[in-house]
Design an enzyme around this catalytic site. Structure first.
Site, mmCIF file in Angstrom:
data_model
loop_
_atom_site.group_PDB
_atom_site.id
_atom_site.type_symbol
_atom_site.label_atom_id
_atom_site.label_comp_id
_atom_site.label_asym_id
_atom_site.label_seq_id
_atom_site.Cartn_x
_atom_site.Cartn_y
_atom_site.Cartn_z
ATOM 1 N N ASN A 9 1.146 -1.101 -0.056
ATOM 2 C CA ASN A 9 -0.014 -0.432 -0.414
ATOM 3 C C ASN A 9 1.244 1.508 0.157
ATOM 4 O O ASN A 9 1.275 1.511 1.369
ATOM 5 C CB ASN A 9 -0.516 -0.367 0.579
ATOM 6 N N LYS A 11 0.239 3.849 -0.663
ATOM 7 C CA LYS A 11 -0.133 5.180 0.242
ATOM 8 C C LYS A 11 -0.284 6.729 -0.223
ATOM 9 O O LYS A 11 -0.168 6.053 -1.875
ATOM 10 C CB LYS A 11 -0.082 5.672 2.099
ATOM 11 N N HIS A 94 -9.644 1.621 5.048
ATOM 12 C CA HIS A 94 -8.712 1.867 6.049
ATOM 13 C C HIS A 94 -8.220 2.307 7.127
ATOM 14 O O HIS A 94 -9.464 3.538 6.703
ATOM 15 C CB HIS A 94 -7.316 2.279 4.615
ATOM 16 N N GLU A 96 -6.474 4.524 7.867
ATOM 17 C CA GLU A 96 -6.695 5.968 7.790
ATOM 18 C C GLU A 96 -7.766 6.455 7.141
ATOM 19 O O GLU A 96 -7.830 7.571 6.631
ATOM 20 C CB GLU A 96 -5.083 6.173 6.516
ATOM 21 N N GLU A 166 -5.543 -5.162 10.789
ATOM 22 C CA GLU A 166 -4.229 -3.870 10.757
ATOM 23 C C GLU A 166 -3.996 -3.158 12.201
ATOM 24 O O GLU A 166 -5.257 -2.771 12.260
ATOM 25 C CB GLU A 166 -3.657 -3.345 9.862
ATOM 26 N N GLY A 172 3.106 2.049 10.835
ATOM 27 C CA GLY A 172 3.624 3.364 10.048
ATOM 28 C C GLY A 172 4.285 3.481 11.339
ATOM 29 O O GLY A 172 4.853 4.671 12.006
ATOM 30 N N SER A 212 3.865 -2.352 10.027
ATOM 31 C CA SER A 212 5.335 -2.264 10.161
ATOM 32 C C SER A 212 5.395 -3.179 9.539
ATOM 33 O O SER A 212 6.650 -4.248 10.351
ATOM 34 C CB SER A 212 5.895 -1.852 11.744
HETATM 35 P P1 13P Z 1 3.601 0.037 7.512
HETATM 36 O O1 13P Z 1 3.504 -0.872 7.108
HETATM 37 O O2 13P Z 1 3.998 1.139 7.147
HETATM 38 O O3 13P Z 1 3.215 -0.055 9.050
HETATM 39 O O4 13P Z 1 1.456 0.296 7.062
HETATM 40 C C1 13P Z 1 0.856 -0.592 6.792
HETATM 41 C C2 13P Z 1 -0.595 -0.085 6.113
HETATM 42 O O5 13P Z 1 -1.182 0.829 6.832
HETATM 43 C C3 13P Z 1 -0.149 -1.203 5.169
HETATM 44 O O6 13P Z 1 -1.502 -0.580 5.040
#
Ligand code: 13P
Length: 252
Positions: A9, A11, A94, A96, A166, A172, A212
């Site tokens: 992803n 982002k 997601h 976010e 997740e 992150g 992560s």
């Molecule tokens: P990270 O791998 O950067 O922690 O992000 C996870 C994520 O949100 C994937 O959709």
């Protein structure tokens, strides 16, 4: 036997040139689709230049889809349009999107239906905040999210869906859930799907862990019985790391 699925992803990262450099490097190195599904989910304009260069062994996905197929919805992304571009996957719900853009469980449900009717394979994200985990509310929260997300979705459609667990506190942050924590929660999700849809669907549906994930921890995560792959943010921006993580899934 469930085929593992590794999805990056991206982002809101990467320019056009960076995306093209990545795909040239990665495409040739991808293992066969017979062994693993590999996906990169990119911003909409990037998807277009990636799709031109996508092969069978690396598919391009979207990070969002709107729940109507067309209309006066400025700034939204249509499932019908994604389908016409040969996009296979779309991330839905997601954290976010839920937290920054106020997406509700009801919207997630409508978006899953929009994806399915446009022949897109939804990667549906669920996960708890740190506070919920600390208060032992993880399973309760996941039950609410999953029951609402899949309301009215048939068993046949359910088998096409990927669920990405997740935990928000691990995204992150560099703080990965331990492989045992991830396995325990993915196993809980599978049990819930079993209660809702029966064993055929529960045994077939793929559940990813995200938060992560990186080359250093993917082997342990992917070795767990109920974890069928990973949804990867930061580490999937790097071509060499992405190749390593896809190959880790082949060994499963
Ligand atoms: P990270 O791998 O950067 O922690 O992000 C996870 C994520 O949100 C994937 O959709």
């Amino acid at each position: 036997m469930r085929k593992p699925i590794i999805a990056g992803n991206w982002k809101m990262f990467k320019t056009r040139d960076e995306a093209i450099a990545f795909i040239y490097k990665v495409s040739e190195a991808m293992p066969s689709i017979k062994e693993v599904d590999s996906v990169i989910c990119a911003q909409a304009p990037l998807m277009r230049c990636l799709i031109k260069r996508q092969g069978e062994n690396l598919r391009i996905g979207a990070q969002n889809v709107f729940y109507e197929d067309e209309g006066a919805y400025t700034g939204e992304l249509s499932g019908k349009l994604l389908n016409s571009y040969n996009v296979d996957y779309v991330i839905i719900g997601h954290s976010e999107r839920r937290n920054i853009f106020n997406e509700t469980d009801e919207m997630v449900n409508k978006k899953i239906k929009a994806a399915l009717r446009n022949d897109l394979l939804p990667i549906v994200c669920v996960g708890e905040h740190l506070e919920e985990r600390e208060n032992n509310l993880t399973n309760q929260l996941l039950t609410t999210q999953i029951k609402a997300a899949f309301k009215g979705i048939s068993a046949i459609d359910m088998e096409r869906i990927v669920i990405a667990y997740e935990p928000i506190w691990a995204i992150g942050t560099g703080k990965t859930a331990t492989a045992d924590q991830a396995e325990e929660t993915c196993a809980f999700i599978r049990t819930l799907v079993r209660e809702m849809y029966g064993s055929v669907v529960a045994d077939a549906i793929r559940i990813q862990y995200g938060g992560s994930v990186k080359p250093a921890n993917i082997d342990e995560i992917i070795s767990k019985a109920n974890i069928d792959g990973a949804l990867i943010g930061g580490a999937a921006l790097d071509a060499d790391m992405f190749i390593t993580m896809v190959n880790a899934a082949v060994k499963k």
